[in-house]
Enzyme design. Structure first.
Site, PDB file in Angstrom:
ATOM      1  N   LYS A  53       2.533  -4.423  78.757  1.00 28.50           N
ATOM      2  CA  LYS A  53       3.804  -3.744  78.516  1.00 28.50           C
ATOM      3  C   LYS A  53       4.933  -4.765  78.391  1.00 28.50           C
ATOM      4  CE  LYS A  53       2.021   0.209  80.994  1.00 28.50           C
ATOM      5  NZ  LYS A  53       1.837   0.854  82.292  1.00 28.50           N
ATOM      6  N   GLN A  97       4.136   2.050  88.105  1.00 31.43           N
ATOM      7  CA  GLN A  97       2.749   1.758  87.738  1.00 31.43           C
ATOM      8  C   GLN A  97       1.793   2.398  88.738  1.00 31.43           C
ATOM      9  OE1 GLN A  97       1.762   0.123  84.874  1.00 31.43           O
ATOM     10  NE2 GLN A  97      -0.286   0.761  85.482  1.00 31.43           N
ATOM     11  N   ASP A 120       7.613   7.324  81.238  1.00 28.24           N
ATOM     12  CA  ASP A 120       6.200   7.725  81.274  1.00 28.24           C
ATOM     13  C   ASP A 120       6.066   9.246  81.082  1.00 28.24           C
ATOM     14  OD1 ASP A 120       4.039   6.052  81.362  1.00 28.24           O
ATOM     15  OD2 ASP A 120       4.129   5.682  83.519  1.00 28.24           O
TER      16      ASP A 120
END
Ligand code: NAD
Length: 282
Positions: A53, A97, A120
């Site tokens: 990322k 994460q 997300d």
């Protein structure tokens, strides 16, 4: 028959030109898009994803930062970090994460993220907006799947889609996004009876199971588009949830692993970050 490969790596690379231009447009308006990843502990797979990322951000000129908290971080400290990022106007995207270490409450952490920065798309607000078909940030993997299908000109309207797997991050949102695209969707899971009978009706078959080579050729309708979300490590090699060699002899389209859905997921994260930055600058 040999299936056409849906090359996510190539499509993601092509999309970078427009994304980099979008970064420059934002910069011209005085906005430097920024993504911050919060991770805790030392999960080796997470470390690889976080690095991918950060590299994607770097290629596009998106600022990125990783806050690496110790394995033993308290829930209170984690929430304090999220609050700080929510309050920071230079941060447009926040990504927690997953998985977090077991003693932490993942749901509470996701709920703490400002929905406008939840790139997300895992916050309940964004999950609800997807359910209702309203504006909101969509989860990256399902978004990448839809993009990949559309880019190959695969007709979604009226198509029969079958999704195997009902996780909150892939299966369920993929089923909802395909519904939004006017597919007729069946969502299958570990309690589904006669799975093969159902998957054989699919014009579009999405496998998000987490079991290597779970989808075999007899489960696939000839000519179907087969989307393999799985990332499984077998004997040091990454394989998907689809028996690629056998299924590509039956399917019309198929995504490879690696190089299919994975790069599209990262690409959609970049899109979500740019969109969040653009909305914040209005
Ligand atoms: P998960 O473990 O949360 O969900 C798996 C789903 O599979 C469950 O809903 C379960 O009901 C279903 N399932 C299990 N056994 C089954 C069976 N025998 N028949 C039918 N359904 C069955 O997994 P997840 O987080 O959705 O991830 C799925 C896979 O996708 C994993 O391999 C993961 O690593 C991968 N993944 C890839 C990306 C990407 O960007 N490519 C992103 C997220 C997850």
């Amino acid at each position: 028959m040999s299936a056409i490969i849906l090359n996510g790596k190539e499509l993601a690379a092509q999309m970078e030109t427009a994304q980099a231009q979008r970064v420059r447009d934002l910069q011209a308006r005085g906005v430097s898009p920024k993504l911050v990843v919060v991770m805790a502990g030392d999960n080796p797979a997470s470390a690889i994803y976080v690095r991918n990322k950060a590299r994607a951000c770097e290629r596009l000129g998106i600022l990125s930062d990783t806050i690496h908290l110790p394995q033993t971080v308290s829930q209170q400290e984690l929430l304090r970090v999220i609050d700080g990022l929510n309050a920071d106007p230079t941060v447009h995207g926040i990504l927690i994460q997953l998985p977090l270490p077991e003693h932490l409450d993942e749901d509470a952490a996701l709920l703490r993220v400002n929905p406008a920065k939840d790139v997300d798309g895992f916050h309940l607000y964004n999950a609800g907006s997807l359910l209702r078909g309203e504006d909101g940030i969509r989860p990256c993997t399902p978004q990448g799947i839809v993009r990949l299908l559309k880019s190959a000109g695969i007709a979604l309207d009226g198509a029969r889609a079958v999704v195997i797997g009902r996780s909150n991050i892939v299966g369920k949102p993929a089923a909802l996004m395909l519904t939004q695209e006017n597919c007729t969707v069946t969502l299958c899971h570990s309690h589904t009876r006669d799975l093969t009978q159902i998957t054989r009706q699919a014009d579009i078959l999405v496998a998000a199971v987490g079991k290597p080579r779970f989808v075999t050729a007899d489960m696939v309708k000839p000519g179907a588009a087969v989307i393999d979300v799985g990332i499984n490590r077998v004997d040091g090699k990454v394989v998907g949830d689809v028996d690629f060699d056998a299924v590509s002899a039956v399917a019309g389209f198929i995504t490879p692993v690696p190089g299919g859905v994975g790069p599209m997921t990262v690409s959609m994260l970049m899109e979500n970050t740019l969109e969040a930055a653009w909305k914040a600058s209005r």
